[in-house]
Design an enzyme around this catalytic site. Sequence first.
Site, mmCIF file in Angstrom:
data_model
loop_
_atom_site.group_PDB
_atom_site.id
_atom_site.type_symbol
_atom_site.label_atom_id
_atom_site.label_comp_id
_atom_site.label_asym_id
_atom_site.label_seq_id
_atom_site.Cartn_x
_atom_site.Cartn_y
_atom_site.Cartn_z
ATOM 1 N N LYS A 23 56.335 39.918 -21.016
ATOM 2 C CA LYS A 23 56.160 39.137 -19.777
ATOM 3 C C LYS A 23 57.432 38.369 -19.417
ATOM 4 O O LYS A 23 57.774 38.237 -18.240
ATOM 5 C CB LYS A 23 54.999 38.143 -19.940
ATOM 6 C CG LYS A 23 53.752 38.601 -19.215
ATOM 7 C CD LYS A 23 52.527 37.788 -19.533
ATOM 8 C CE LYS A 23 51.334 38.732 -19.618
ATOM 9 N NZ LYS A 23 50.106 38.048 -20.005
ATOM 10 N N PRO A 51 49.434 37.831 -5.060
ATOM 11 C CA PRO A 51 50.865 37.688 -5.352
ATOM 12 C C PRO A 51 51.050 37.023 -6.716
ATOM 13 O O PRO A 51 50.243 36.173 -7.094
ATOM 14 C CB PRO A 51 51.379 36.781 -4.231
ATOM 15 C CG PRO A 51 50.177 36.108 -3.675
ATOM 16 C CD PRO A 51 49.010 37.014 -3.911
ATOM 17 N N ASP A 52 52.089 37.418 -7.436
ATOM 18 C CA ASP A 52 52.388 36.772 -8.718
ATOM 19 C C ASP A 52 53.318 35.591 -8.417
ATOM 20 O O ASP A 52 54.509 35.765 -8.160
ATOM 21 C CB ASP A 52 53.051 37.766 -9.671
ATOM 22 C CG ASP A 52 53.152 37.185 -11.075
ATOM 23 O OD1 ASP A 52 53.514 35.993 -11.207
ATOM 24 O OD2 ASP A 52 52.850 37.912 -12.030
ATOM 25 N N ILE A 53 52.746 34.395 -8.418
ATOM 26 C CA ILE A 53 53.485 33.198 -7.993
ATOM 27 C C ILE A 53 54.690 32.967 -8.900
ATOM 28 O O ILE A 53 55.811 32.757 -8.441
ATOM 29 C CB ILE A 53 52.548 31.967 -8.014
ATOM 30 C CG1 ILE A 53 51.351 32.220 -7.089
ATOM 31 C CG2 ILE A 53 53.294 30.703 -7.598
ATOM 32 C CD1 ILE A 53 50.212 31.223 -7.242
ATOM 33 N N ASN A 110 37.748 32.145 -13.493
ATOM 34 C CA ASN A 110 37.913 32.299 -14.942
ATOM 35 C C ASN A 110 37.646 30.969 -15.634
ATOM 36 O O ASN A 110 37.353 29.968 -14.996
ATOM 37 C CB ASN A 110 39.307 32.839 -15.268
ATOM 38 C CG ASN A 110 40.397 31.939 -14.711
ATOM 39 O OD1 ASN A 110 40.511 30.783 -15.102
ATOM 40 N ND2 ASN A 110 41.176 32.457 -13.773
HETATM 41 N N1 CTP Z 1 50.760 33.905 -12.807
HETATM 42 C C1 CTP Z 1 51.066 33.582 -11.501
HETATM 43 N N2 CTP Z 1 50.513 34.294 -10.465
HETATM 44 C C2 CTP Z 1 49.663 35.312 -10.712
HETATM 45 C C3 CTP Z 1 49.336 35.646 -12.055
HETATM 46 C C4 CTP Z 1 49.900 34.916 -13.070
HETATM 47 O O1 CTP Z 1 51.838 32.667 -11.265
HETATM 48 N N3 CTP Z 1 49.133 35.982 -9.690
HETATM 49 C C5 CTP Z 1 51.406 33.160 -13.901
HETATM 50 C C6 CTP Z 1 50.497 32.283 -14.693
HETATM 51 O O2 CTP Z 1 50.466 30.977 -14.174
HETATM 52 C C7 CTP Z 1 51.122 32.337 -16.064
HETATM 53 C C8 CTP Z 1 51.763 33.683 -16.150
HETATM 54 O O3 CTP Z 1 51.880 34.118 -14.792
HETATM 55 O O4 CTP Z 1 52.189 31.400 -16.177
HETATM 56 C C9 CTP Z 1 51.061 34.727 -16.989
HETATM 57 O O5 CTP Z 1 49.796 34.998 -16.546
HETATM 58 P P1 CTP Z 1 48.826 36.025 -17.348
HETATM 59 O O6 CTP Z 1 47.569 36.075 -16.572
HETATM 60 O O7 CTP Z 1 48.809 35.715 -18.781
HETATM 61 O O8 CTP Z 1 49.618 37.347 -17.244
HETATM 62 P P2 CTP Z 1 49.583 38.436 -16.136
HETATM 63 O O9 CTP Z 1 50.915 38.439 -15.545
HETATM 64 O O10 CTP Z 1 48.423 38.201 -15.232
HETATM 65 O O11 CTP Z 1 49.392 39.760 -16.980
HETATM 66 P P3 CTP Z 1 48.088 40.361 -17.669
HETATM 67 O O12 CTP Z 1 46.893 39.712 -16.988
HETATM 68 O O13 CTP Z 1 48.231 41.768 -17.399
HETATM 69 O O14 CTP Z 1 48.176 39.984 -19.114
#
Ligand code: CTP
Length: 398
Positions: free
Chosen positions: A338, A306-308, A211
């Site tokens: 969120k 994974p969502d860190i 990205n």
């Molecule tokens: N983040 C993370 N790990 C992931 C995705 C996101 O740690 N796999 C963290 C990012 O560093 C940021 C926050 O989550 O602090 C929000 O990320 P964002 O991409 O805006 O939101 P998403 O949770 O991905 O939701 P969406 O893309 O559906 O808006």
Amino acid sequence: MRGIEAGNNLLLGVTGGIAAYKSIELARLFRRKGVEVRVVMTEAATRFVGPMSFQAVTGEAVRVRLFDEAHEAAMGHIELARWADHLLVAPASADFLARMAHGFGDDLLSTLCLATSAPVSVAPAMNVNMWEHPATRANMSLLADRGVRVLGPASGDLACGDTGAGRMLEAAEIVSLLMYPRKTGLFAGEKVIVTAGPTREAVDPVRFISNRSSGKMGFALAEAFAEQGAEVLLVSGPVNLDTPAGVRRLDVQSALEMHRAVFDNIRNADIFAGCAAVADYRPENPSDRKLKKNDDQMALSLVKNPDILAEVAALENGPFTLGFAAETQELAENARGKLAAKGVDMIAANLVGENLGFDTEQNALLVLWSDGEQRLPKQPKKGLARALLEIVAEQYQT
Ligand code: CTP
């Protein structure tokens, strides 16, 4: 950790590596600051620099072997361990860090590491792949758990020709980190992990999904935390930015690597700031060969990363968590969503698209927490990071 002051006794351990020559300057700078320095070298270190160089700078005999009758008679190794107010291993090789992590005592320096009750610091220096190897990662997390302070390594061009993390910090940097630990600032002594930049998810050996994140906001945040006295670990995806002063940096590529780097270090963290634009999905089966354009269409199967941030927020007794939200519409609603969904303490939300947010110099934020919010107007990212930290400090302290 207590810093080193003039008049203190510093035991400087030098292990095998091309960076060993930098430690002559290190010994010289400490002497100039009024610190008593005695040097212990490993056998391997003596292949890179001669003990005489250190002896010339410190005015003291350099010790290498554990059972050296002449030296033991003058000052036994246990006595030497007691003499030290601080033990610094610089450069610390991968091999030495491994032996230290596992409590080996098979040479003089490793024995001193076991025998001393003084604070211990290490300045690692090695090839980037060795530094990133899971064995080294595990050893570093053992050492950090035990309170060993890790100085660097810095990122950049390495002696071996590779580029990445592994270069020993410069002598002057090590001296200033150890002699003048910041005792002031909003986050004095707090341990902070910041993620920054994009991640790259491999499709094949030459292609990836990524990205537009430049990493600027995350780097500005890491710098601002360091300015406020925090001990900062910056876990960064591929970006084109210099490491801010006083910040330790780990470079990663993919979301899975970022996840691992964060969780290897999270146990000690007081604050976690997830500023990285982590790719939400990765190719399910990255090809180990370059894909050929044989068909008119191709489908790529993606699986969720994974969502860190959410995983850190879910830790029991975990750190204070700051997340970022990049939205193209309904900023406040989506960001509040969120905050709740990920269970984080604070969200900094920004509108992206149309010259806002990604890869720009300036940004504006809407900062939200459970029972409050504050707008930070459009400004350069460094100023924005400083303003954001004032809000974080207030919420962190309550
Ligand atoms: N983040 C993370 N790990 C992931 C995705 C996101 O740690 N796999 C963290 C990012 O560093 C940021 C926050 O989550 O602090 C929000 O990320 P964002 O991409 O805006 O939101 P998403 O949770 O991905 O939701 P969406 O893309 O559906 O808006």
